[in-house]
Scaffold this motif. Structure first.
Motif, PDB file in Angstrom:
ATOM      1  N   GLN A   1       0.815  -1.210   0.000  1.00 15.47           N
ATOM      2  CA  GLN A   1       0.000   0.000   0.000  1.00 15.47           C
ATOM      3  C   GLN A   1       0.856   1.271   0.000  1.00 15.47           C
ATOM      4  O   GLN A   1       1.787   1.390   0.798  1.00 15.47           O
ATOM      5  CB  GLN A   1      -0.981  -0.022   1.160  1.00 15.47           C
ATOM      6  N   GLY A   2       0.565   2.170  -0.947  1.00 19.04           N
ATOM      7  CA  GLY A   2       1.295   3.426  -1.068  1.00 19.04           C
ATOM      8  C   GLY A   2       2.618   3.299  -1.799  1.00 19.04           C
ATOM      9  O   GLY A   2       3.317   4.297  -1.990  1.00 19.04           O
ATOM     10  N   CYS A   3       2.985   2.103  -2.211  1.00 20.10           N
ATOM     11  CA  CYS A   3       4.290   1.884  -2.867  1.00 20.10           C
ATOM     12  C   CYS A   3       4.225   2.149  -4.372  1.00 20.10           C
ATOM     13  O   CYS A   3       3.170   2.079  -4.985  1.00 20.10           O
ATOM     14  CB  CYS A   3       4.755   0.443  -2.683  1.00 20.10           C
ATOM     15  N   THR A   4       5.398   2.426  -4.945  1.00 16.55           N
ATOM     16  CA  THR A   4       5.580   2.423  -6.396  1.00 16.55           C
ATOM     17  C   THR A   4       6.422   1.196  -6.730  1.00 16.55           C
ATOM     18  O   THR A   4       7.442   0.951  -6.098  1.00 16.55           O
ATOM     19  CB  THR A   4       6.310   3.705  -6.857  1.00 16.55           C
ATOM     20  N   VAL A   5       5.961   0.412  -7.698  1.00 16.88           N
ATOM     21  CA  VAL A   5       6.610  -0.863  -8.030  1.00 16.88           C
ATOM     22  C   VAL A   5       7.017  -0.871  -9.495  1.00 16.88           C
ATOM     23  O   VAL A   5       6.263  -0.423 -10.355  1.00 16.88           O
ATOM     24  CB  VAL A   5       5.637  -2.037  -7.749  1.00 16.88           C
ATOM     25  N   ILE A   6       8.234  -1.378  -9.770  1.00 14.70           N
ATOM     26  CA  ILE A   6       8.621  -1.647 -11.155  1.00 14.70           C
ATOM     27  C   ILE A   6       8.899  -3.141 -11.281  1.00 14.70           C
ATOM     28  O   ILE A   6       9.629  -3.710 -10.462  1.00 14.70           O
ATOM     29  CB  ILE A   6       9.837  -0.799 -11.611  1.00 14.70           C
ATOM     30  N   GLU A   7       8.258  -3.776 -12.254  1.00 13.68           N
ATOM     31  CA  GLU A   7       8.490  -5.204 -12.494  1.00 13.68           C
ATOM     32  C   GLU A   7       9.416  -5.335 -13.691  1.00 13.68           C
ATOM     33  O   GLU A   7       9.065  -4.959 -14.816  1.00 13.68           O
ATOM     34  CB  GLU A   7       7.175  -5.946 -12.757  1.00 13.68           C
ATOM     35  N   LEU A   8      10.620  -5.860 -13.467  1.00 15.98           N
ATOM     36  CA  LEU A   8      11.606  -6.048 -14.533  1.00 15.98           C
ATOM     37  C   LEU A   8      11.385  -7.418 -15.176  1.00 15.98           C
ATOM     38  O   LEU A   8      11.332  -8.426 -14.482  1.00 15.98           O
ATOM     39  CB  LEU A   8      13.022  -5.957 -13.960  1.00 15.98           C
ATOM     40  N   GLY A   9      11.256  -7.456 -16.495  1.00 16.23           N
ATOM     41  CA  GLY A   9      11.025  -8.729 -17.175  1.00 16.23           C
ATOM     42  C   GLY A   9       9.677  -9.306 -16.803  1.00 16.23           C
ATOM     43  O   GLY A   9       9.569 -10.427 -16.332  1.00 16.23           O
ATOM     44  N   SER A  10       8.635  -8.518 -17.024  1.00 16.34           N
ATOM     45  CA  SER A  10       7.305  -8.873 -16.510  1.00 16.34           C
ATOM     46  C   SER A  10       6.624  -9.988 -17.298  1.00 16.34           C
ATOM     47  O   SER A  10       5.704 -10.619 -16.783  1.00 16.34           O
ATOM     48  CB  SER A  10       6.409  -7.646 -16.484  1.00 16.34           C
ATOM     49  N   GLY A  11       7.043 -10.241 -18.526  1.00 20.77           N
ATOM     50  CA  GLY A  11       6.378 -11.284 -19.313  1.00 20.77           C
ATOM     51  C   GLY A  11       4.889 -11.025 -19.397  1.00 20.77           C
ATOM     52  O   GLY A  11       4.449  -9.949 -19.829  1.00 20.77           O
ATOM     53  N   VAL A  12       4.104 -11.985 -18.974  1.00 20.27           N
ATOM     54  CA  VAL A  12       2.633 -11.844 -18.987  1.00 20.27           C
ATOM     55  C   VAL A  12       2.196 -10.652 -18.119  1.00 20.27           C
ATOM     56  O   VAL A  12       1.158 -10.046 -18.373  1.00 20.27           O
ATOM     57  CB  VAL A  12       1.991 -13.161 -18.501  1.00 20.27           C
ATOM     58  N   GLY A  13       2.973 -10.340 -17.100  1.00 21.55           N
ATOM     59  CA  GLY A  13       2.670  -9.178 -16.258  1.00 21.55           C
ATOM     60  C   GLY A  13       1.844  -9.497 -15.032  1.00 21.55           C
ATOM     61  O   GLY A  13       1.311  -8.601 -14.367  1.00 21.55           O
ATOM     62  N   ILE A  14       1.780 -10.760 -14.713  1.00 19.72           N
ATOM     63  CA  ILE A  14       0.842 -11.182 -13.665  1.00 19.72           C
ATOM     64  C   ILE A  14       1.166 -10.557 -12.300  1.00 19.72           C
ATOM     65  O   ILE A  14       0.259 -10.204 -11.541  1.00 19.72           O
ATOM     66  CB  ILE A  14       0.772 -12.730 -13.587  1.00 19.72           C
ATOM     67  N   THR A  15       2.448 -10.399 -12.009  1.00 18.92           N
ATOM     68  CA  THR A  15       2.798  -9.845 -10.698  1.00 18.92           C
ATOM     69  C   THR A  15       2.568  -8.334 -10.660  1.00 18.92           C
ATOM     70  O   THR A  15       1.978  -7.813  -9.703  1.00 18.92           O
ATOM     71  CB  THR A  15       4.257 -10.207 -10.343  1.00 18.92           C
ATOM     72  N   GLY A  16       3.002  -7.644 -11.701  1.00 17.73           N
ATOM     73  CA  GLY A  16       2.790  -6.193 -11.731  1.00 17.73           C
ATOM     74  C   GLY A  16       1.311  -5.834 -11.734  1.00 17.73           C
ATOM     75  O   GLY A  16       0.891  -4.875 -11.072  1.00 17.73           O
ATOM     76  N   ILE A  17       0.529  -6.617 -12.452  1.00 11.49           N
ATOM     77  CA  ILE A  17      -0.911  -6.320 -12.525  1.00 11.49           C
ATOM     78  C   ILE A  17      -1.582  -6.581 -11.175  1.00 11.49           C
ATOM     79  O   ILE A  17      -2.436  -5.802 -10.735  1.00 11.49           O
ATOM     80  CB  ILE A  17      -1.562  -7.103 -13.686  1.00 11.49           C
ATOM     81  N   LEU A  18      -1.166  -7.653 -10.501  1.00 10.38           N
ATOM     82  CA  LEU A  18      -1.697  -7.864  -9.140  1.00 10.38           C
ATOM     83  C   LEU A  18      -1.291  -6.700  -8.235  1.00 10.38           C
ATOM     84  O   LEU A  18      -2.119  -6.166  -7.484  1.00 10.38           O
ATOM     85  CB  LEU A  18      -1.188  -9.188  -8.553  1.00 10.38           C
ATOM     86  N   CYS A  19      -0.014  -6.279  -8.329  1.00  8.66           N
ATOM     87  CA  CYS A  19       0.458  -5.155  -7.493  1.00  8.66           C
ATOM     88  C   CYS A  19      -0.358  -3.890  -7.755  1.00  8.66           C
ATOM     89  O   CYS A  19      -0.602  -3.098  -6.841  1.00  8.66           O
ATOM     90  CB  CYS A  19       1.939  -4.885  -7.760  1.00  8.66           C
ATOM     91  N   SER A  20      -0.789  -3.714  -9.013  1.00  3.74           N
ATOM     92  CA  SER A  20      -1.544  -2.494  -9.355  1.00  3.74           C
ATOM     93  C   SER A  20      -2.858  -2.399  -8.591  1.00  3.74           C
ATOM     94  O   SER A  20      -3.447  -1.328  -8.477  1.00  3.74           O
ATOM     95  CB  SER A  20      -1.797  -2.421 -10.863  1.00  3.74           C
ATOM     96  N   ARG A  21      -3.320  -3.535  -8.062  1.00  8.83           N
ATOM     97  CA  ARG A  21      -4.557  -3.523  -7.264  1.00  8.83           C
ATOM     98  C   ARG A  21      -4.323  -2.894  -5.884  1.00  8.83           C
ATOM     99  O   ARG A  21      -5.282  -2.524  -5.207  1.00  8.83           O
ATOM    100  CB  ARG A  21      -5.085  -4.954  -7.089  1.00  8.83           C
TER     101      ARG A  21
END
Ligand SMILES: C[S@@+](CC[C@H](N)C(=O)[O-])C[C@H]1O[C@@H](n2cnc3c(N)ncnc32)[C@H](O)[C@@H]1O
Length: 112
Positions: free
Chosen positions: A73-93
């Motif tokens: 919560q409140g963080c900014t996240v960068i996903e390196l080598g996201s591929g499908v993007g499943i982790t970054g998209i979950l984080c965006s929630r």
């Protein structure tokens, strides 16, 4: 010296012949979060196309993050080598801002 009919035997294939782009809309559930993403169903990929499918490590990480969402919560996240993007998209929630990256043009084609 060219033999008669030799040209007929030559078949030229570009790289797309070897690429599996049969992406399937797939539902992933992590706790209360449901994600629908395009990815391959296969267990491996050719060439440098590892980002066409979701890796087991991403499933484990997402499971952990969904159970500990308060750390995002409140963080900014960068996903390196996201591929499908499943982790970054979950984080965006849960995060304030998320950036997904990947260097592979074929992998990026299937992204929203
Ligand atoms: C093993 S896959 C993992 C994909 C995703 N993170 C997962 O766990 O499902 C590695 C990803 O990193 C990408 N990648 C590899 N080297 C990279 C680089 N130098 N810059 C950006 N992306 C890169 C690949 O294209 C691929 O999509």
């Amino acid at each position: 010296m060219e033999r008669e009919g030799e040209d007929d035997d030559i078949v030229c294939l570009d790289e797309s012949f070897f690429i599996d782009d049969n992406y399937q809309l797939t539902t992933f559930t992590f706790g209360s979060q449901v994600l629908q993403l395009l990815c391959l169903q296969s267990a491996s990929t050719d060439f440098d196309l590892t980002g066409q499918l979701v890796w087991p490590g991403a499933m484990l990480l997402n499971d952990y993050l969904s159970k500990n969402a308060e750390i995002l919560q409140g963080c900014t996240v960068i996903e390196l080598g996201s591929g499908v993007g499943i982790t970054g998209i979950l984080c965006s929630r849960f995060c304030s801002q998320v950036v997904l990256t990947d260097h592979n043009e074929e992998v990026l084609k299937a992204r929203p």
